[in-house]
Motif scaffolding. Structure first.
Motif, PDB file in Angstrom:
ATOM      1  N   SER A   1     -39.710 -46.305   2.057  1.00 29.02           N
ATOM      2  CA  SER A   1     -38.899 -45.103   1.812  1.00 29.02           C
ATOM      3  C   SER A   1     -39.244 -44.480   0.458  1.00 29.02           C
TER       4      SER A   1
ATOM      5  N   LEU B   1     -42.514 -42.620   0.846  1.00 32.53           N
ATOM      6  CA  LEU B   1     -42.302 -41.373   1.590  1.00 32.53           C
ATOM      7  C   LEU B   1     -41.738 -40.283   0.697  1.00 32.53           C
TER       8      LEU B   1
ATOM      9  N   ARG C   1     -43.484 -36.727  -0.641  1.00 29.87           N
ATOM     10  CA  ARG C   1     -42.831 -35.425  -0.480  1.00 29.87           C
ATOM     11  C   ARG C   1     -42.774 -34.670  -1.803  1.00 29.87           C
TER      12      ARG C   1
END
Length: 587
Positions: A444, A447, A451
């Motif tokens: 996570s 990720l 982004r």
């Protein structure tokens, strides 16, 4: 940067009685910088009058020349590698087998990594170069005119005989002239009184500033040079009446090691910097590995670290060096007209373009040690071994600590630097850094970091392939963060033959995967290929490996090329001590 005009430049140090040789592009080398130098071209090592050198004969015998335009440069790159490898070593060092050099197969392949060929293909060129390597298996070499492939035994005795030192790269008469010049030299001659040819060579920072204060100084007509390799990138801006050569200023050539780090003078060549960083901690060795992919060997031998950084700051050059040094926390020392400043490299790059009177003195790279330090550099370029500007480059440095309870790595410090993706200069992804600090890396976290990075990496309008560049930056960061995560199923790392990216990490126990990869890196693996031949007598002599008529001549006609390339520079310098160790052919 094509390498067709490569020559060997030799310099003599009368204090140590040593000769230093290195390859260089003659089209980028100003005549004024060759005072007290000896220049050897392909005609100097072999020609129709004195006979051909084994390099030229083997290039011809391995069918490594078609149009012949690149052949003299290939010849001199190989010869330069042989001269470097066969330098007298330490006492007791084993000599290579008869007919071979101390050159290794890997070094032989990299010797021509910067030379471009557009018709022959690199297989026969590399074969000719590898035929000098002591660790080569001659049976692996391709079709040639020395033995019949698959039928005759491949033996070094069938190759043109090679012996080191057969070519004198620095004549004795020139050594005598230099010694006499040093004995008679007076140190109180002002730098500005350097003749009326427009070439000035100050010997100190003070003398340089005296030139800046001269009434004739105009940065539009005066160029400050250390090696002039930037002229290969910015050709349209290379119209000057006077030149100031700063290579002779001692302050710009310092190399200082301490327990705090390494200081490199701005005029130190990239090749010398590679040599310095190679003998250091994992971070320093990683820097050296990345620098070896910048430009090409014959450009790195003369191009300076400071010149590369200055082009990045002043002309927005997409520099790999600036990106790598930025991630390593480097600082720079600059001299303005009124004061000396020490800035972080990031602060220096973000300043408005500095003027011609602002001099970069040195670059300091701190020693990060090896405990819990992770350093990775990556680049994507059309040619992985250098001689090509990156589409994107990156350098990441992190210091981690282990969580005793969970066994996870915590990111304590991190620096994420990106460059060459369509912005003015290398920069740090500050938002991503702030997000990652204090966290353990998980799926996570990766990720979210990706982004955030997509918002940070924004190529300017007009940049070619912007989506591709962003995806490359994301992939570099993903690869780096994945090496820190403990809950990801990471696939086994394959050794990639293209050398686009290089990774070096340390686990929570301080064990370094960089150490393992340094032993077997993709750049150190020899090029492997297979050549299968079918012989038939049906169409004899078609298919017979006959040496091309004139191939040896093509390998030895560089003198005309070099003179044509430098003939527009007669006003630059009086080179009374210039020795051209080649036989000129009529133009």
């Amino acid at each position: 940067g094509c390498g067709a005009c490569v020559v060997l430049i030799s310099k003599y140090d009368p204090t140590t009685d040593e000769v230093t040789e290195f390859s260089a592009s003659s089209c980028l080398t100003l005549v004024g910088s060759l005072n007290h130098c000896s220049v050897t071209t392909s005609e100097g090592i072999g020609n129709t009058r004195d006979g051909y050198h084994p390099v030229q004969q083997r290039l011809a015998g391995f069918h490594a020349s078609q149009c012949g335009f690149c052949t003299p440069g290939m010849c001199m790159s190989i010869f330069s590698a042989l001269v470097k490898a066969d330098k007298p070593g330490a006492a007791g060092e084993p000599a290579p087998p008869p007919g071979f050099s101390k050159l290794t197969s890997c070094e032989a392949e990299h010797a021509v990594s910067g030379n471009l060929c557009r018709c022959t293909g690199y297989r026969p060129i590399v074969d000719a170069c590898k035929s000098f390597a002591a660790d080569v298996d001659l049976e692996d070499l391709g079709l040639n005119s020395f033995w019949k492939k698959g039928a005759d035994r491949a033996e070094v005795g069938k190759l043109p005989e090679y012996s080191s030192g057969a070519v004198c790269t620095f004549p004795e008469f020139l050594k005598s002239e230099i010694k006499a010049s040093v004995d008679n030299q007076t140190n109180n001659v002002p730098a500005a009184i350097a003749g009326e040819d427009g070439w000035y060579h100050p010997r100190s920072i003070q003398e340089l500033h005296s030139l800046f204060d001269s009434n004739w100084f105009d940065e539009k007509s005066v160029k400050i040079v250390a090696s002039n390799t930037g002229a290969g990138v910015y050709k349209d801006q290379d119209l000057y009446e006077k030149y100031i050569d700063i290579k002779g200023i001692p302050e710009l050539s310092v190399i200082n090691r301490s327990n705090k780090g390494v200081e490199i003078g701005a005029a130190v060549s990239i090749s010398k910097a590679i040599e310095v960083f190679s003998d250091g901690t994992p971070v320093f060795r990683k820097i050296a590995g990345h620098l070896s992919k910048v430009a090409s060997p014959f450009v790195r031998n003369t191009a300076t670290v400071g010149g590369n950084v200055i082009m990045s700051q002043r002309l927005q050059f997409p520099s790999d060096i600036a990106t790598v040094l930025l991630a390593a926390g480097s600082t720079v020392t600059i001299q303005t007209a009124s004061k000396m400043l020490c800035l972080t490299l990031e602060e220096f790059l973000e300043q408005p373009p500095c003027d011609a009177k602002t001099i970069l003195l040195s670059i300091f790279v701190p020693d990060w040690g090896s405990d819990n330090v992770i350093f990775e550099t990556s680049r994507a370029a059309p040619r992985p071994f250098g001689n090509a500007v990156s589409y994107v480059n990156s350098a990441f440095l992190a210091r981690t600590s282990g969580d005793a309870a969970s066994g996870e790595l915590i990111v304590d410090e991190i620096c994420l630097a990106f460059g060459a993706y369509g912005v003015g200069h290398a920069s740090r992804a500050r938002k991503v850094e702030e997000f990652l600090k204090g966290k353990s890396v998980s799926a996570s976290v990766i990720l979210e970091a990706v982004r955030l990075l997509k918002d940070v990496i924004s190529p300017s309008e007009g940049t070619t392939h912007p989506e591709y560049r962003v995806s490359l930056a994301v992939s570099f960061l993903f690869s780096f963060l994945s090496s820190l995560a403990t809950d990801l199923d990471e696939p086994a790392k394959a050794i990639t033959p293209n050398g686009i990216s290089t990774n070096g990490t340390m686990n929570g126990n301080g064990a370094s995967s960089l150490e393992k990869q340094s032993k077997v890196g993709s750049d150190d693996l020899p090029i492997r290929s297979r050549q299968e031949l079918v012989f038939t007598e049906e169409y004899k002599p078609v298919g017979k490996p006959t040496t091309k008529a004139g191939a040896e001549l093509q390998a030895s006609v560089q003198g005309r090329l070099c003179m044509l390339m430098t003939s527009h520079l007669p006003r630059i310098a009086s080179t009374e001590h210039l020795s051209t160790a080649h036989t000129l052919m009529p133009i």
